[in-house]
Design an enzyme around this catalytic site. Structure first.
Site, PDB file in Angstrom:
ATOM      1  N   ARG A  54       0.851  -1.202   0.000  1.00  0.00           N
ATOM      2  CA  ARG A  54       0.000   0.000   0.000  1.00  0.00           C
ATOM      3  C   ARG A  54       0.879   1.243   0.000  1.00  0.00           C
ATOM      4  NH1 ARG A  54      -1.518   1.767   4.673  1.00  0.00           N
ATOM      5  NH2 ARG A  54      -2.172  -0.239   5.482  1.00  0.00           N
ATOM      6  N   TYR A 106     -16.792  16.757 -15.200  1.00  0.00           N
ATOM      7  CA  TYR A 106     -17.284  15.369 -15.173  1.00  0.00           C
ATOM      8  C   TYR A 106     -18.321  15.217 -14.056  1.00  0.00           C
ATOM      9  CZ  TYR A 106     -17.376  10.372 -14.193  1.00  0.00           C
ATOM     10  OH  TYR A 106     -17.792   9.093 -13.937  1.00  0.00           O
ATOM     11  N   ASP A 180      -7.736  19.190 -14.355  1.00  0.00           N
ATOM     12  CA  ASP A 180      -8.016  17.805 -14.737  1.00  0.00           C
ATOM     13  C   ASP A 180      -7.678  17.705 -16.227  1.00  0.00           C
ATOM     14  OD1 ASP A 180      -9.163  15.418 -15.635  1.00  0.00           O
ATOM     15  OD2 ASP A 180     -10.750  15.473 -14.121  1.00  0.00           O
ATOM     16  N   LYS A 205      -8.517   6.649 -19.161  1.00  0.00           N
ATOM     17  CA  LYS A 205      -8.894   7.156 -20.477  1.00  0.00           C
ATOM     18  C   LYS A 205      -7.714   7.081 -21.456  1.00  0.00           C
ATOM     19  CE  LYS A 205     -12.722   7.588 -18.386  1.00  0.00           C
ATOM     20  NZ  LYS A 205     -12.643   8.270 -17.136  1.00  0.00           N
TER      21      LYS A 205
END
Ligand code: P1T
Length: 387
Positions: A54, A106, A180, A205
């Protein structure tokens, strides 16, 4: 090559090599998928830089260094999704902070702002980011963050990053401008070089590029902000697994050639739609009819692969059209090699209904993929013909 002196290389080269020196243990040219949850220690606290996956994993380190190099950032952090990246950044915000966000973002980003972080006492307001005077007027004494998408999702508005970053920092040097950069990718535009402070990505994406992975990233050159985000990455743990990091790294290697073709196909599709009698309006920054076309030409290498449009006949006709394409698959997401089509108001941006960010029910969004442009245009032609 390491990410230590990435400024010597152009983005095509960085995409293939940054952060990805051959594996020191075996010489493997491809970064291995270190599928392990923990790392053995020689003595307590004596290890080779990794303790628990992690906190850090070598496949993730390679991806983080590569993404940082592409955006010209000193630091990179990878996350389990774009929303996990955005959520981690939002955890840095304090009650009383004002976030000035664009009025077209978004739907998932708006949902997280509005349904989760607002209740923690963070103030959000939304502004037309194509209007510099409106942005200046909307900055408040407690504005700490400016949140931008450009081109925006789904209306493809283009914001002047240099001018807005300048205005925000003139207002208060402590304001941080977050961009973004999912729609443009660092191949088409590099926000940090234009004055922004932080870049966020959904690597799901164009960076991943093959619709086979969900991921996110935050890139910045601010060491304090990076340290806080790295703390949160480990403390909250929204980390990507090593296979997902590998898939994004592999996708990034072809980012430059893919983005060239996405731009070429995007323009061809936009021009076809603009000339079609059944199409009422086309929104694509690469068309001269786009209100920020000149800015897009200055700020972006090409106008990308996202095209939005309205057909004659309103939302009913739009719904019929998206069900009739054969190559353009009816699905959420974007940026993969295959073309997708969707209705944002009913799908990706459902959360904006009834808000100032509500998307017109008739707006159709396509992610133009890498199939031959003639086949894509023929598919849209047959779907439009049957309306
Ligand atoms: O889906 P995820 O990887 O969590 O990324 C969220 C996200 C963040 N920012 C932008 C600009 C985005 O477009 C997205 C995700 N968008 C879609 C799934 C979509 O179809 O628009």
């Amino acid at each position: 090559m390491t990410a230590r002196n990435p400024e010597r290389y152009k983005i095509e080269t960085l995409a293939i090599h940054a952060g990805q020196a051959p594996d020191p243990a075996t010489g493997a040219v491809m970064t291995p998928i270190y599928q392990t949850s923990t790392f053995v220690q020689q003595g307590v606290g004596e290890h080779k830089g990794y303790e628990y996956a992690r906190t850090g994993n070598p496949t993730r380190t390679a991806l983080e260094a590569c993404l940082a190099a592409l955006e010209g950032a000193a630091h990179g952090l990878a996350f389990a999704s774009g929303m996990a990246a955005i959520d981690t950044l939002l955890k840095v915000f304090d009650p009383g902070d004002h976030v000035l966000a664009g009025n077209d973002v978004y739907g998932g980003t708006f949902r997280l702002f509005d349904k989760q972080y607002k209740k923690y006492g963070i103030e959000f307001s939304y502004v037309e980011t194509t209007d510099l005077e409106a942005v200046r007027a909307a900055l408040r004494p407690n504005t700490r963050w400016v949140w931008l998408e450009t081109p925006t999702n789904p209306r493809l508005k283009v914001a002047d990053l240099r001018a807005i970053a300048q205005a925000a920092h003139d207002h208060d040097p402590a304001v941080r401008v977050v961009v973004d950069n999912t729609f443009a990718t660092p191949y088409l535009q590099q926000p940090l070089a234009l004055g922004a402070d932080v870049v966020v990505h959904s690597t799901t994406k164009y960076l991943g590029g093959h619709s086979d992975v969900v991921g996110g990233a935050v890139l910045t050159s601010d060491p304090q902000l990076h340290a806080r985000l790295a703390f949160l990455q480990n403390a909250a743990g929204a980390v990507p697994g090593p296979l997902d990091c590998f898939l994004v790294l592999r996708g990034i290697k072809t980012l430059a050639v893919r983005m060239e073709r996405h731009g070429e196909n995007g323009l061809a599709v936009a021009q076809f739609l603009a000339d079609h009698p059944q199409v009422a309006e086309v929104i694509y920054p690469g068309l001269e009819s786009h209100p920020q076309h000149a800015l897009a030409r200055r700020q972006m290498r090409n106008a990308g692969g996202m095209v939005s449009f309205f057909v004659r006949g309103g939302p009913g006709a739009a719904r019929a059209l998206v069900a009739r394409t054969r190559l353009f698959a009816l699905a959420e997401s974007l940026g993969g090699v295959e073309s997708l089509i969707e209705l944002p108001a009913a799908m990706t941006h459902g959360s904006t209904q009834g808000s100032p960010l509500e998307v017109d029910a008739g707006l159709i969004r396509v992610s133009v993929g890498l199939e031959h442009k003639d086949d894509l245009i023929a598919d849209l032609a047959q779907a439009l013909h049957s309306l």
